[in-house]
Design a protein around this motif. Sequence first.
Motif, PDB file in Angstrom:
ATOM      1  N   THR A   9      47.714  43.883  40.822  1.00  0.00           N
ATOM      2  CA  THR A   9      46.821  43.500  40.749  1.00  0.00           C
ATOM      3  C   THR A   9      46.081  43.570  42.643  1.00  0.00           C
ATOM      4  OG1 THR A   9      46.962  41.965  39.477  1.00  0.00           O
ATOM      5  CG2 THR A   9      45.788  41.388  41.229  1.00  0.00           C
ATOM      6  N   THR A  10      47.637  43.586  43.328  1.00  0.00           N
ATOM      7  CA  THR A  10      46.705  43.991  44.664  1.00  0.00           C
ATOM      8  C   THR A  10      46.797  45.138  45.188  1.00  0.00           C
ATOM      9  OG1 THR A  10      48.384  42.453  45.510  1.00  0.00           O
ATOM     10  CG2 THR A  10      47.997  44.101  47.328  1.00  0.00           C
ATOM     11  N   THR A  11      46.595  46.696  43.931  1.00  0.00           N
ATOM     12  CA  THR A  11      45.995  47.728  43.985  1.00  0.00           C
ATOM     13  C   THR A  11      44.522  47.516  44.312  1.00  0.00           C
ATOM     14  OG1 THR A  11      47.968  48.562  44.453  1.00  0.00           O
ATOM     15  CG2 THR A  11      45.875  49.808  44.125  1.00  0.00           C
ATOM     16  N   THR A  13      42.586  44.707  44.162  1.00  0.00           N
ATOM     17  CA  THR A  13      41.472  43.768  44.894  1.00  0.00           C
ATOM     18  C   THR A  13      41.614  44.696  46.370  1.00  0.00           C
ATOM     19  OG1 THR A  13      43.944  42.808  45.462  1.00  0.00           O
ATOM     20  CG2 THR A  13      42.816  42.060  44.017  1.00  0.00           C
ATOM     21  N   GLU A  14      42.826  45.240  46.893  1.00  0.00           N
ATOM     22  CA  GLU A  14      42.495  46.210  48.050  1.00  0.00           C
ATOM     23  C   GLU A  14      41.688  47.043  48.382  1.00  0.00           C
ATOM     24  OE1 GLU A  14      46.975  44.610  50.505  1.00  0.00           O
ATOM     25  OE2 GLU A  14      46.529  46.991  49.532  1.00  0.00           O
ATOM     26  N   THR A  15      41.470  47.940  47.345  1.00  0.00           N
ATOM     27  CA  THR A  15      40.951  49.632  46.958  1.00  0.00           C
ATOM     28  C   THR A  15      39.535  49.279  46.571  1.00  0.00           C
ATOM     29  OG1 THR A  15      43.034  49.889  46.355  1.00  0.00           O
ATOM     30  CG2 THR A  15      40.945  50.883  46.740  1.00  0.00           C
ATOM     31  N   ASP A  17      37.710  45.887  46.993  1.00  0.00           N
ATOM     32  CA  ASP A  17      37.181  44.845  46.699  1.00  0.00           C
ATOM     33  C   ASP A  17      37.224  43.681  45.372  1.00  0.00           C
ATOM     34  OD1 ASP A  17      36.666  43.024  49.011  1.00  0.00           O
ATOM     35  OD2 ASP A  17      34.901  43.580  48.689  1.00  0.00           O
ATOM     36  N   ASP A  19      37.558  40.304  43.674  1.00  0.00           N
ATOM     37  CA  ASP A  19      38.252  39.090  43.596  1.00  0.00           C
ATOM     38  C   ASP A  19      39.711  39.229  42.510  1.00  0.00           C
ATOM     39  OD1 ASP A  19      38.530  36.067  43.368  1.00  0.00           O
ATOM     40  OD2 ASP A  19      36.434  35.985  42.890  1.00  0.00           O
ATOM     41  N   PRO A  20      40.243  38.650  42.822  1.00  0.00           N
ATOM     42  CA  PRO A  20      41.588  38.796  42.751  1.00  0.00           C
ATOM     43  C   PRO A  20      41.929  37.425  41.351  1.00  0.00           C
ATOM     44  CG  PRO A  20      42.013  37.890  44.551  1.00  0.00           C
ATOM     45  CD  PRO A  20      40.688  37.959  44.472  1.00  0.00           C
ATOM     46  N   ARG A  49      53.173  54.352  46.505  1.00  0.00           N
ATOM     47  CA  ARG A  49      53.679  52.314  46.298  1.00  0.00           C
ATOM     48  C   ARG A  49      54.985  52.669  45.789  1.00  0.00           C
ATOM     49  NH1 ARG A  49      49.325  48.448  46.928  1.00  0.00           N
ATOM     50  NH2 ARG A  49      47.958  49.471  49.323  1.00  0.00           N
TER      51      ARG A  49
END
Length: 87
Positions: A9-11, A13-15, A17, A19-20, A49
């Motif tokens: 999820t983090t990957t 949303t960061e990569t 853009d 919405d979480p 990672r």
Amino acid sequence: MPTTTELITTTLTETFDLDPSEVSPGRTFEELGLDSLALVEMGLMLQERTGISLEDVPLQTTIGGLAALMDRAGTEQALTAAPNSTH
């Protein structure tokens, strides 16, 4: 330490853009608007990672399904590494 689902999820949303609140374990990568190139990019980032190599992940795979696959792969790597471990 984040769970595998949280890491994915983090990957995402960061990569990309995203919405979480749109990213949940039951959603597929296709539903999130990713194409095959984006999926390869995400796989490379997750490999960087975690050290787990991801190949040929279909767009119809859910986030939860990928997390389960990565958890199994991580367990197998740990079991494979254990005989050579110095700990």
